[in-house]
Design a protein around this motif. Structure first.
Motif, mmCIF file in Angstrom:
data_model
loop_
_atom_site.group_PDB
_atom_site.id
_atom_site.type_symbol
_atom_site.label_atom_id
_atom_site.label_comp_id
_atom_site.label_asym_id
_atom_site.label_seq_id
_atom_site.Cartn_x
_atom_site.Cartn_y
_atom_site.Cartn_z
ATOM 1 N N TRP A 1 0.759 -1.234 -0.056
ATOM 2 C CA TRP A 1 -0.060 0.040 0.157
ATOM 3 C C TRP A 1 0.911 1.212 0.245
ATOM 4 C CZ3 TRP A 1 -0.378 3.808 3.690
ATOM 5 C CH2 TRP A 1 -1.531 4.921 3.292
ATOM 6 N N ARG B 1 -7.477 -11.912 2.155
ATOM 7 C CA ARG B 1 -8.302 -10.801 2.432
ATOM 8 C C ARG B 1 -8.924 -10.584 3.577
ATOM 9 N NH1 ARG B 1 -10.691 -8.166 -2.198
ATOM 10 N NH2 ARG B 1 -9.935 -9.928 -3.363
ATOM 11 N N ILE C 1 -6.648 -9.118 6.083
ATOM 12 C CA ILE C 1 -6.324 -7.652 5.801
ATOM 13 C C ILE C 1 -7.492 -6.787 6.404
ATOM 14 C CG2 ILE C 1 -6.368 -5.685 4.137
ATOM 15 C CD1 ILE C 1 -4.647 -7.751 2.530
ATOM 16 N N GLY C 2 -8.656 -7.339 6.431
ATOM 17 C CA GLY C 2 -9.871 -6.791 6.833
ATOM 18 C C GLY C 2 -9.703 -6.569 8.222
ATOM 19 N N GLN D 1 -7.541 0.187 2.909
ATOM 20 C CA GLN D 1 -8.129 -0.886 2.530
ATOM 21 C C GLN D 1 -9.050 -0.721 1.202
ATOM 22 O OE1 GLN D 1 -10.348 -3.668 5.215
ATOM 23 N NE2 GLN D 1 -9.287 -3.053 6.742
ATOM 24 N N VAL E 1 -6.200 -3.793 -2.508
ATOM 25 C CA VAL E 1 -6.190 -5.044 -2.194
ATOM 26 C C VAL E 1 -5.977 -6.205 -3.314
ATOM 27 C CG1 VAL E 1 -7.631 -6.892 -0.738
ATOM 28 C CG2 VAL E 1 -7.277 -4.554 0.030
#
Length: 484
Positions: free
Chosen positions: A36, A64, A67-68, A76, A81
């Motif tokens: 990112w 995923r 990451i959430g 995000q 992503v």
């Protein structure tokens, strides 16, 4: 102040244990945050490897979700992503068998950095190292990352180092201790060696004592089985706190280079005096309305393992002879905090009289929470009525000093993984350093195990057992308050 993000070279990072808790909570979210931030090049690839049967789509769905859960919402963006997940692959692989290794060999690329993260138990390190070479996957430039624990004692640490050394040279081995990746820990070196203000005072002539505290509010939780076999001494003092001690006490290295820094840290460990039994306090937290006690958490009513330890340490060298270092760490304490406090000596003579006795200057390096540096100094209280002295802080928290940029300071795993890709070992432990730490720790543990000492009970949510307070009171000193 503008932060700089310097991209790393293209790489393949293979995460053995890629479906495990560490990968899900720390490693993969850290890699995403570096993506990112723009530090990962487009050619970078991440390959998760584990025994579980998954395909790429299932593995990406797991990432995923991670990451959430573990990345701040503002980072995000769906497109970002998706772009990160395109660089992720998964491979079903048996660390102790032959399944999956030929497939991994076929996936490797020439001309990129190859790094292998052993996010597995130490019992699998040898199997992974041997198979990486047997199948022609690793070469002389490949790098491996190994997590603690680096052994359970000196004998097992030597065996582990010897196992890794059969297949990899020392410059290829990155023993990761996430404490060394913390921004404030590195700032400790900057404060010491980048400012003439402190380094001339950083010695036994001017420092009365040094306190290192790592306090946690949580208990052992789901780690009960592991923790009861290790305890606070092995889990925290032998590695994390030893590293902090070394950075505080070491001599200036000739350059900020990996072996130069690690040479000086090793000298500190070798200069540590044996610790007398009377200079150690061990404790176990009891239960309260907020949760069970230690014995219930580990499901072992006869456990003699400590969840708290405090000890007084001396370093026998010219810089520190006579200055005590007090180390303290524990579970289920009053607040979650990690700090280093350098307490300077009192002025040799107070010109203001007994009633206005000056307090000692204290330099505090806060590792968590609210990372920053605080220096307490004495000034005159404003207003008429004579010379009244008060103590005030010169406070620099990263969040206040750097503003929004403080939110984007990479966490420890982000920094350390990128250092692996760069080939920078400065913040990683060397094999002889690990063995020296165990050589100092083992006799301490053996002594209390031989005596069968039972740890002192302390109240959950407190500062630890009363005996720990007496450890300093008998020297005419006091622990700093444990507070967030």
């Amino acid at each position: 102040m503008v932060s700089r993000v310097i991209p790393v070279d293209p790489f393949d990072l293979i995460i053995f244990g890629g479906t495990g808790d560490l990968a899900r909570r720390k490693i993969l979210p850290a890699l995403y945050r570096r993506f990112w931030a723009g530090q990962m090049p487009p050619e970078a690839r991440i390959i998760g490897a584990a025994r579980a049967a998954h395909d790429d789509a299932e593995y990406r769905a797991m990432i995923r979700a991670a990451i959430g859960e573990f990345v701040a919402p503002e980072k995000q963006e769906p497109a970002t992503v998706d772009a990160f997940l395109e660089r992720v692959r998964y491979l079903t692989l048996d660390a102790r068998g032959d399944d999956g290794w030929d497939a991994l060999c076929g996936m490797m690329r020439n001309g990129v950095v190859q790094a292998f993260y052993f996010s597995v138990g130490p019992g699998l390190f040898g199997d992974l190292a041997e198979r990486l070479h047997r199948h022609g996957i690793a070469d002389a430039e490949s790098r491996i990352v190994v997590e603690k624990p680096f052994g359970h004692d000196l004998q097992s640490a030597r065996a582990l180092n010897a196992t890794l050394a059969q297949h990899f040279d020392e410059h290829q081995i990155y023993r990761i201790d996430h404490y060394l990746g913390k921004e404030t820990v590195q700032n400790l070196m900057a404060v010491r060696f980048g400012n003439m203000l402190f380094e001339p005072l950083w010695n036994a002539r001017n420092v009365d004592h040094i306190q290192i505290t790592v306090a946690e509010t949580v208990g052992v939780g789901g780690r009960g089985d592991y923790y009861d076999r290790s305890g606070a001494m092995r889990d925290m003092v032998q590695n994390h706190m030893m590293q902090l001690l070394c950075l505080i006490a070491m001599e200036p290295p000739y350059a900020f280079e990996s072996d130069a820094v690690r040479d000086e840290k090793l000298k500190v460990i070798r200069a540590l005096d044996p610790v007398a039994p009377g200079d150690i306090v061990r404790g176990q937290y009891g239960g309260d309305s907020g949760g069970p006690g230690y014995l219930e958490d580990v499901e072992n009513p006869d456990s003699l393992t400590e969840s708290f330890i405090a000890l007084k340490v001396h370093i026998s060298n010219w810089r520190w002879k006579g200055t005590p270092f007090y180390l303290r760490t524990g579970k289920r304490m009053r607040a979650r905090t990690s700090e280093i406090a350098i307490v300077f000596k009192d002025p040799p003579h107070s010109i203001f009289g007994v009633q206005e006795r000056q307090k000692a200057n204290v330099l505090v390096i806060r590792l968590q929470p609210n990372e920053g540096i605080n220096l307490r100094v004495t000034i005159k209280e404003p207003g008429p009525g004579g010379m009244r002295l008060v103590e005030v802080p010169l406070d620099m928290s990263f969040k206040e000093a750097l503003g929004p940029e403080a939110e984007d300071i990479p966490d420890a795993y982000e920094r350390l993984i990128m250092d692996v890709i760069r080939g920078n070992q400065t913040l990683f432990m060397r094999g002889d350093e690990v063995e020296a730490a165990w050589a100092w720790t083992d006799p301490i543990i053996a002594d209390w195990e031989e005596r069968g000492d039972r740890p002192r009970l302390y109240e959950a949510g407190s500062s630890g057992p009363e005996d720990a307070l007496m450890l300093m009171h008998k020297d005419g000193r006091r622990w700093r308050e444990v507070k967030a």
